[in-house]
Design a protein around this motif. Structure first.
Motif, PDB file in Angstrom:
ATOM      1  N   ILE A  87       0.229 -19.511  -9.375  1.00 55.52           N
ATOM      2  CA  ILE A  87      -0.436 -18.945  -8.284  1.00 55.52           C
ATOM      3  C   ILE A  87       0.629 -17.293  -7.726  1.00 55.52           C
ATOM      4  CG2 ILE A  87       0.709 -20.001  -5.806  1.00 55.52           C
ATOM      5  CD1 ILE A  87      -0.279 -22.239  -6.799  1.00 55.52           C
ATOM      6  N   VAL A  88       2.210 -17.471  -8.144  1.00 55.70           N
ATOM      7  CA  VAL A  88       2.643 -16.194  -7.929  1.00 55.70           C
ATOM      8  C   VAL A  88       2.062 -15.475  -8.609  1.00 55.70           C
ATOM      9  CG1 VAL A  88       4.696 -14.863  -8.849  1.00 55.70           C
ATOM     10  CG2 VAL A  88       5.441 -17.118  -8.049  1.00 55.70           C
ATOM     11  N   LYS A  89       1.418 -15.443  -9.555  1.00 55.06           N
ATOM     12  CA  LYS A  89       0.540 -13.787  -9.445  1.00 55.06           C
ATOM     13  C   LYS A  89      -0.742 -13.899  -8.837  1.00 55.06           C
ATOM     14  CE  LYS A  89      -0.511 -13.662 -14.389  1.00 55.06           C
ATOM     15  NZ  LYS A  89      -1.079 -14.256 -15.542  1.00 55.06           N
ATOM     16  N   ARG A  90      -1.260 -14.671  -8.041  1.00 55.51           N
ATOM     17  CA  ARG A  90      -2.829 -15.056  -7.386  1.00 55.51           C
ATOM     18  C   ARG A  90      -1.946 -14.179  -6.080  1.00 55.51           C
ATOM     19  NH1 ARG A  90      -4.426 -20.504  -7.936  1.00 55.51           N
ATOM     20  NH2 ARG A  90      -5.061 -19.665  -5.300  1.00 55.51           N
ATOM     21  N   LYS A  91      -0.926 -14.200  -6.056  1.00 50.77           N
ATOM     22  CA  LYS A  91      -0.324 -13.729  -4.361  1.00 50.77           C
ATOM     23  C   LYS A  91      -0.088 -12.671  -4.967  1.00 50.77           C
ATOM     24  CE  LYS A  91       3.191 -13.752  -1.544  1.00 50.77           C
ATOM     25  NZ  LYS A  91       4.694 -15.287  -0.524  1.00 50.77           N
ATOM     26  N   GLU A  92       0.480 -12.200  -5.933  1.00 51.54           N
ATOM     27  CA  GLU A  92       0.522 -10.884  -6.591  1.00 51.54           C
ATOM     28  C   GLU A  92      -0.409  -9.156  -6.250  1.00 51.54           C
ATOM     29  OE1 GLU A  92       3.395 -10.280  -9.603  1.00 51.54           O
ATOM     30  OE2 GLU A  92       5.247 -10.934  -8.764  1.00 51.54           O
ATOM     31  N   MET A  93      -1.752 -10.306  -7.017  1.00 51.51           N
ATOM     32  CA  MET A  93      -2.394  -9.720  -6.720  1.00 51.51           C
ATOM     33  C   MET A  93      -3.716  -9.816  -5.776  1.00 51.51           C
ATOM     34  SD  MET A  93      -4.741  -7.789  -8.695  1.00 51.51           S
ATOM     35  CE  MET A  93      -4.425  -8.227 -10.203  1.00 51.51           C
ATOM     36  N   SER A  94      -3.293 -10.187  -4.866  1.00 55.85           N
ATOM     37  CA  SER A  94      -3.553 -10.805  -3.349  1.00 55.85           C
ATOM     38  C   SER A  94      -3.054  -8.969  -2.703  1.00 55.85           C
ATOM     39  CB  SER A  94      -3.881 -12.090  -2.871  1.00 55.85           C
ATOM     40  OG  SER A  94      -4.290 -13.302  -3.965  1.00 55.85           O
ATOM     41  N   MET A  95      -2.279  -9.382  -2.760  1.00 54.37           N
ATOM     42  CA  MET A  95      -0.957  -7.949  -1.788  1.00 54.37           C
ATOM     43  C   MET A  95      -1.780  -7.200  -2.354  1.00 54.37           C
ATOM     44  SD  MET A  95       0.873 -10.318   0.495  1.00 54.37           S
ATOM     45  CE  MET A  95       1.856  -9.050   0.634  1.00 54.37           C
ATOM     46  N   MET A  96      -2.019  -6.796  -3.688  1.00 52.50           N
ATOM     47  CA  MET A  96      -2.164  -5.715  -4.031  1.00 52.50           C
ATOM     48  C   MET A  96      -3.574  -5.334  -3.513  1.00 52.50           C
ATOM     49  SD  MET A  96      -1.245  -5.228  -7.683  1.00 52.50           S
ATOM     50  CE  MET A  96      -1.762  -3.672  -8.448  1.00 52.50           C
ATOM     51  N   ILE A  97      -4.342  -6.421  -3.477  1.00 49.91           N
ATOM     52  CA  ILE A  97      -6.295  -5.711  -3.194  1.00 49.91           C
ATOM     53  C   ILE A  97      -6.089  -5.941  -1.629  1.00 49.91           C
ATOM     54  CG2 ILE A  97      -8.038  -6.729  -3.043  1.00 49.91           C
ATOM     55  CD1 ILE A  97      -7.825  -7.936  -6.042  1.00 49.91           C
ATOM     56  N   TYR A  98      -5.397  -6.406  -0.783  1.00 50.50           N
ATOM     57  CA  TYR A  98      -5.259  -6.755   1.012  1.00 50.50           C
ATOM     58  C   TYR A  98      -4.669  -5.238   0.981  1.00 50.50           C
ATOM     59  CZ  TYR A  98      -8.266 -11.422   0.796  1.00 50.50           C
ATOM     60  OH  TYR A  98      -8.483 -12.278   0.622  1.00 50.50           O
ATOM     61  N   ASP A  99      -3.967  -4.929  -0.120  1.00 48.83           N
ATOM     62  CA  ASP A  99      -3.195  -3.459   0.760  1.00 48.83           C
ATOM     63  C   ASP A  99      -3.744  -2.162  -0.319  1.00 48.83           C
ATOM     64  OD1 ASP A  99      -1.120  -2.131   1.951  1.00 48.83           O
ATOM     65  OD2 ASP A  99      -0.605  -1.579  -0.268  1.00 48.83           O
ATOM     66  N   ALA A 100      -4.775  -2.596  -0.737  1.00 48.27           N
ATOM     67  CA  ALA A 100      -5.706  -1.420  -1.056  1.00 48.27           C
ATOM     68  C   ALA A 100      -7.318  -1.070  -0.168  1.00 48.27           C
ATOM     69  CB  ALA A 100      -6.702  -1.921  -2.413  1.00 48.27           C
ATOM     70  N   LYS A 101      -7.791  -0.102  -0.201  1.00 46.43           N
ATOM     71  CA  LYS A 101      -8.523   0.991   0.519  1.00 46.43           C
ATOM     72  C   LYS A 101      -9.823  -0.281  -0.184  1.00 46.43           C
ATOM     73  CE  LYS A 101     -11.409   4.721   2.176  1.00 46.43           C
ATOM     74  NZ  LYS A 101     -11.792   5.630   1.833  1.00 46.43           N
ATOM     75  N   LEU A 102     -10.562  -1.284   1.022  1.00 47.08           N
ATOM     76  CA  LEU A 102     -11.775  -1.389   1.441  1.00 47.08           C
ATOM     77  C   LEU A 102     -13.298  -1.086   1.797  1.00 47.08           C
ATOM     78  CD1 LEU A 102     -10.526  -5.583   1.772  1.00 47.08           C
ATOM     79  CD2 LEU A 102     -11.654  -3.984  -1.003  1.00 47.08           C
ATOM     80  N   ASN A 103     -14.042  -0.992   1.536  1.00 46.89           N
ATOM     81  CA  ASN A 103     -15.434  -0.314   1.826  1.00 46.89           C
ATOM     82  C   ASN A 103     -16.003  -1.374   1.993  1.00 46.89           C
ATOM     83  OD1 ASN A 103     -14.066   2.641   1.882  1.00 46.89           O
ATOM     84  ND2 ASN A 103     -14.450   2.709  -0.279  1.00 46.89           N
ATOM     85  N   PHE A 104     -16.436  -2.396   1.641  1.00 42.57           N
ATOM     86  CA  PHE A 104     -17.465  -3.504   1.439  1.00 42.57           C
ATOM     87  C   PHE A 104     -17.131  -5.213   1.493  1.00 42.57           C
ATOM     88  CE2 PHE A 104     -15.722  -2.995  -2.528  1.00 42.57           C
ATOM     89  CZ  PHE A 104     -15.598  -3.715  -3.423  1.00 42.57           C
ATOM     90  N   ARG A 105     -17.289  -6.089   2.277  1.00 44.41           N
ATOM     91  CA  ARG A 105     -17.375  -6.915   2.295  1.00 44.41           C
ATOM     92  C   ARG A 105     -17.009  -8.188   0.813  1.00 44.41           C
ATOM     93  NH1 ARG A 105     -16.050 -10.504   6.786  1.00 44.41           N
ATOM     94  NH2 ARG A 105     -16.095 -12.313   6.940  1.00 44.41           N
ATOM     95  N   PRO A 106     -15.540  -8.013   0.240  1.00 44.02           N
ATOM     96  CA  PRO A 106     -15.662  -8.829  -1.255  1.00 44.02           C
ATOM     97  C   PRO A 106     -16.533 -10.041  -0.643  1.00 44.02           C
ATOM     98  CG  PRO A 106     -13.285  -8.020  -0.622  1.00 44.02           C
ATOM     99  CD  PRO A 106     -14.274  -8.079   0.996  1.00 44.02           C
ATOM    100  N   ILE A 107     -17.214 -11.099  -1.695  1.00 39.08           N
ATOM    101  CA  ILE A 107     -18.152 -12.189  -1.246  1.00 39.08           C
ATOM    102  C   ILE A 107     -16.991 -13.253  -2.224  1.00 39.08           C
ATOM    103  CG2 ILE A 107     -20.016 -13.408  -2.020  1.00 39.08           C
ATOM    104  CD1 ILE A 107     -21.813 -10.941  -1.580  1.00 39.08           C
TER     105      ILE A 107
END
Length: 227
Positions: free
Chosen positions: A158-178
């Motif tokens: 869960i901690v690893k998923r949270k850390e990865m999620s924080m990095m991704i949601y802080d990243a630039k998104l040019n599309f809507r992930p599925i």
């Protein structure tokens, strides 16, 4: 300890044949010879406590040592008993035994000479009950330990998923992930992050980015799991 103070020792043990025995006697741990109450066992007894973890008991008859037992608590908490003496057949012997359970639960005899040794049915029942109790509690503790280890692994995930999620949601998104799809996180040359649908294999390397960070799948709870 006051001079002349008596200590008492009681030992219960059960053989592999489920024969229970009991031995008890009193002694003064002053290093001096004292008369022993049961002359059939020994005429005199000498006991000395040399330090906080070592005690020596010696049984003598007509000035000759019949049995000398040194009880020593080892650094790991085990009890070591070294016995030297003369067997009923007149042969000298030396035994070293290591005990790592409660003395009342030991499944074998300690072979220390004692007083009023007799088999008792109650001690057989007590031994069997204690043995069953120990096996059950050990099994339950093992199950709890496995559950704790599983929970710890799950917490780490869960901690690893949270850390990865924080990095991704802080990243630039040019599309809507599925949900259920795998995407790829890169670091730009300005050290910002960007999520891409194109893998490093498809880019033939890091593509136009500084470096590839990780591939991750979007889960139903909107956390990201590295794959």
């Amino acid at each position: 300890m006051k001079s002349g103070t008596k200590l008492s020792m009681s030992v219960n043990w059960v053989t592999h044949l489920n024969e229970a025995f009991y031995s008890s006697y009193e002694f003064v741990p002053d290093g001096e010879l004292h008369e022993f109450e049961n002359k059939e066992v020994a005429h005199q007894l000498r006991c000395e406590i040399s330090n906080s973890s070592t005690m020596m008991i010696e049984f003598l008859t007509y000035g000759q040592t019949k049995l000398k037992a040194v009880h020593e608590i080892m650094p790991n908490g085990y009890l070591k008993i070294t016995q030297e003496g003369i067997s009923p057949e007149g042969k000298r012997f030396r035994n070293i035994e290591i005990y790592h359970k409660q003395m009342s639960v030991l499944p074998y005899a300690s072979s220390i000479g004692g007083v009023v040794i007799r088999p008792t049915k109650e001690d057989v029942i007590r031994h069997q009950a204690l043995q069953a109790m120990e096996e059950q509690t050990d099994m339950q503790l093992d199950q709890i330990r496995e559950q704790i280890e599983l929970l710890a692994r799950q917490a780490q995930e869960i901690v690893k998923r949270k850390e990865m999620s924080m990095m991704i949601y802080d990243a630039k998104l040019n599309f809507r992930p599925i949900i259920g799809h795998v995407y790829h996180l890169y670091q730009n040359k300005d050290d910002s992050y960007i999520l891409s649908m194109v893998s490093p294999k498809e880019w033939g390397g890091n593509g136009p980015f500084k470096q590839f960070i990780a591939s991750a799948k979007l889960l139903a709870d909107h956390t990201w799991m590295e794959v």
